[in-house]
Design an enzyme around this catalytic site. Structure first.
Site, PDB file in Angstrom:
ATOM      1  N   HIS A   9       0.825  -1.208   0.000  1.00  0.00           N
ATOM      2  CA  HIS A   9       0.000   0.000   0.000  1.00  0.00           C
ATOM      3  C   HIS A   9       0.859   1.259   0.000  1.00  0.00           C
ATOM      4  O   HIS A   9       1.732   1.408   0.855  1.00  0.00           O
ATOM      5  CB  HIS A   9      -0.919   0.032   1.226  1.00  0.00           C
ATOM      6  CG  HIS A   9      -1.726  -1.208   1.407  1.00  0.00           C
ATOM      7  ND1 HIS A   9      -2.867  -1.460   0.686  1.00  0.00           N
ATOM      8  CD2 HIS A   9      -1.549  -2.274   2.224  1.00  0.00           C
ATOM      9  CE1 HIS A   9      -3.360  -2.632   1.050  1.00  0.00           C
ATOM     10  NE2 HIS A   9      -2.583  -3.146   1.981  1.00  0.00           N
ATOM     11  N   ASN A  28      -4.453   5.301  11.464  1.00  0.00           N
ATOM     12  CA  ASN A  28      -5.029   4.031  11.035  1.00  0.00           C
ATOM     13  C   ASN A  28      -6.320   4.263  10.246  1.00  0.00           C
ATOM     14  O   ASN A  28      -7.140   5.097  10.638  1.00  0.00           O
ATOM     15  CB  ASN A  28      -5.327   3.197  12.285  1.00  0.00           C
ATOM     16  CG  ASN A  28      -5.491   1.741  12.000  1.00  0.00           C
ATOM     17  OD1 ASN A  28      -6.039   1.347  10.973  1.00  0.00           O
ATOM     18  ND2 ASN A  28      -5.025   0.916  12.918  1.00  0.00           N
ATOM     19  N   GLN A  84       1.923  -7.896  15.521  1.00  0.00           N
ATOM     20  CA  GLN A  84       1.446  -9.177  15.000  1.00  0.00           C
ATOM     21  C   GLN A  84       2.471  -9.598  13.945  1.00  0.00           C
ATOM     22  O   GLN A  84       2.503  -9.014  12.866  1.00  0.00           O
ATOM     23  CB  GLN A  84       0.048  -9.024  14.411  1.00  0.00           C
ATOM     24  CG  GLN A  84      -0.982  -8.623  15.455  1.00  0.00           C
ATOM     25  CD  GLN A  84      -2.259  -8.125  14.822  1.00  0.00           C
ATOM     26  OE1 GLN A  84      -2.248  -7.131  14.104  1.00  0.00           O
ATOM     27  NE2 GLN A  84      -3.358  -8.811  15.076  1.00  0.00           N
ATOM     28  N   GLY A  90      -1.922 -12.941  13.017  1.00  0.00           N
ATOM     29  CA  GLY A  90      -2.931 -11.933  12.702  1.00  0.00           C
ATOM     30  C   GLY A  90      -2.433 -10.784  11.851  1.00  0.00           C
ATOM     31  O   GLY A  90      -3.191  -9.869  11.553  1.00  0.00           O
ATOM     32  N   GLN A  91      -1.166 -10.828  11.426  1.00  0.00           N
ATOM     33  CA  GLN A  91      -0.622  -9.743  10.593  1.00  0.00           C
ATOM     34  C   GLN A  91      -1.295  -9.776   9.226  1.00  0.00           C
ATOM     35  O   GLN A  91      -1.256 -10.778   8.526  1.00  0.00           O
ATOM     36  CB  GLN A  91       0.890  -9.923  10.448  1.00  0.00           C
ATOM     37  CG  GLN A  91       1.564  -8.841   9.643  1.00  0.00           C
ATOM     38  CD  GLN A  91       3.047  -9.136   9.428  1.00  0.00           C
ATOM     39  OE1 GLN A  91       3.444 -10.290   9.301  1.00  0.00           O
ATOM     40  NE2 GLN A  91       3.845  -8.093   9.387  1.00  0.00           N
ATOM     41  N   VAL A  93      -0.885  -7.073   6.855  1.00  0.00           N
ATOM     42  CA  VAL A  93      -0.012  -6.395   5.898  1.00  0.00           C
ATOM     43  C   VAL A  93       1.403  -6.893   6.165  1.00  0.00           C
ATOM     44  O   VAL A  93       1.913  -6.731   7.277  1.00  0.00           O
ATOM     45  CB  VAL A  93      -0.085  -4.862   6.054  1.00  0.00           C
ATOM     46  CG1 VAL A  93       0.911  -4.181   5.117  1.00  0.00           C
ATOM     47  CG2 VAL A  93      -1.498  -4.365   5.781  1.00  0.00           C
ATOM     48  N   HIS A  95       4.386  -6.171   6.418  1.00  0.00           N
ATOM     49  CA  HIS A  95       5.354  -5.105   6.678  1.00  0.00           C
ATOM     50  C   HIS A  95       5.292  -4.892   8.188  1.00  0.00           C
ATOM     51  O   HIS A  95       4.219  -4.598   8.724  1.00  0.00           O
ATOM     52  CB  HIS A  95       4.941  -3.842   5.923  1.00  0.00           C
ATOM     53  CG  HIS A  95       5.903  -2.703   6.023  1.00  0.00           C
ATOM     54  ND1 HIS A  95       5.814  -1.623   5.177  1.00  0.00           N
ATOM     55  CD2 HIS A  95       6.939  -2.443   6.840  1.00  0.00           C
ATOM     56  CE1 HIS A  95       6.772  -0.752   5.468  1.00  0.00           C
ATOM     57  NE2 HIS A  95       7.457  -1.226   6.491  1.00  0.00           N
ATOM     58  N   HIS A  97       4.904  -3.697  11.721  1.00  0.00           N
ATOM     59  CA  HIS A  97       4.292  -2.486  12.259  1.00  0.00           C
ATOM     60  C   HIS A  97       3.866  -2.706  13.702  1.00  0.00           C
ATOM     61  O   HIS A  97       3.525  -3.813  14.099  1.00  0.00           O
ATOM     62  CB  HIS A  97       3.112  -1.995  11.411  1.00  0.00           C
ATOM     63  CG  HIS A  97       2.043  -3.005  11.159  1.00  0.00           C
ATOM     64  ND1 HIS A  97       2.176  -4.050  10.267  1.00  0.00           N
ATOM     65  CD2 HIS A  97       0.799  -3.107  11.673  1.00  0.00           C
ATOM     66  CE1 HIS A  97       1.057  -4.754  10.239  1.00  0.00           C
ATOM     67  NE2 HIS A  97       0.205  -4.203  11.087  1.00  0.00           N
ATOM     68  N   HIS A  99       1.254  -1.579  16.583  1.00  0.00           N
ATOM     69  CA  HIS A  99      -0.032  -0.946  16.891  1.00  0.00           C
ATOM     70  C   HIS A  99       0.096  -0.263  18.239  1.00  0.00           C
ATOM     71  O   HIS A  99       0.558  -0.875  19.205  1.00  0.00           O
ATOM     72  CB  HIS A  99      -1.147  -1.997  17.001  1.00  0.00           C
ATOM     73  CG  HIS A  99      -1.491  -2.677  15.733  1.00  0.00           C
ATOM     74  ND1 HIS A  99      -2.541  -2.279  14.941  1.00  0.00           N
ATOM     75  CD2 HIS A  99      -0.929  -3.748  15.111  1.00  0.00           C
ATOM     76  CE1 HIS A  99      -2.621  -3.076  13.882  1.00  0.00           C
ATOM     77  NE2 HIS A  99      -1.651  -3.973  13.968  1.00  0.00           N
TER      78      HIS A  99
END
Length: 151
Positions: A9, A28, A84, A90-91, A93, A95, A97, A99
Site C-alpha cells: 500500500h 489508522n 502481530q 494476525g498480521q 499487511v 510489513h 508495524h 499498533h
C-alpha cells in the site's frame, strides 16, 4: 514528507504524522479505539526478525515517543502496544508495524477483547468501512503538531 510504503500500500503523505530516518508513524484507516495509530520501519520488511538492529532500535524508540503523545492526546490511562508478526499471528499487511492503542478503564467489556478486535479490525472486505482520506489527514495534522518542539 516523502513517499511512504506500507507493504503493498502506498500511503498518502497526509496520513503520516511523525518520522525518523528509519521509521514513520501514521494514522489508522480503521482504528479499534480513538487514537489507534501504527509505527513502521521505512524499509518494507515482512517480519520482525528481518529488521536490522538499528531498525529495531529506531522502531521501538519511535513507538515509545509516539505512545507518550497518543496516550496523553486521547486521555488514555494505559496503552496496548502490539506487534502481530506473521499471518498466523494476525498480521494482515506483510510489513512490520507496531499498533499503539490508548486505553481507558472499561473501554472493552473484557480487557483482552481488544486482541479479538485488533485481529479482525481491517479484514472487512468492503472499503466503505474505512475512514476518509480527509478524516485521516485531519487527525494526522493534529498529531503532527504535538511533536513540534518535542525532542
Amino acid at each position: 514528507m516523502s513517499n511512504f510504503q506500507f507493504g503493498a500500500h502506498a500511503l498518502q503523505a497526509s496520513q503520516v504524522f511523525f518520522q525518523t530516518r528509519l521509521s514513520f508513524a501514521f494514522v489508522n484507516r480503521k482504528p479499534v479505539v480513538p487514537g489507534h495509530v501504527l509505527v513502521s520501519p521505512r524499509r518494507v520488511a515482512p517480519r520482525f526478525c528481518d529488521l536490522t538492529a538499528e531498525e529495531v532500535s529506531d522502531l521501538f524508540l519511535t513507538s515509545q515517543r509516539v505512545a507518550r503523545v497518543v496516550e496523553k492526546e486521547y486521555n488514555g490511562t494505559s496503552l496496548t502496544v502490539s506487534v502481530q508478526d506473521g499471518p498466523d499471528a494476525g498480521q494482515s499487511v506483510p510489513h512490520v508495524h507496531v499498533h499503539i492503542l490508548p486505553r481507558k478503564a472499561g473501554d472493552f467489556k473484557r480487557n483482552d477483547d481488544i486482541y479479538t478486535e485488533l485481529e479482525g479490525h481491517d479484514k472487512t472486505p468492503s472499503t466503505d468501512v474505512f475512514r476518509s482520506i480527509d478524516d485521516m489527514a485531519a487527525e494526522s495534522t493534529r498529531l503532527e503538531g504535538l511533536f513540534i518542539g518535542d525532542s
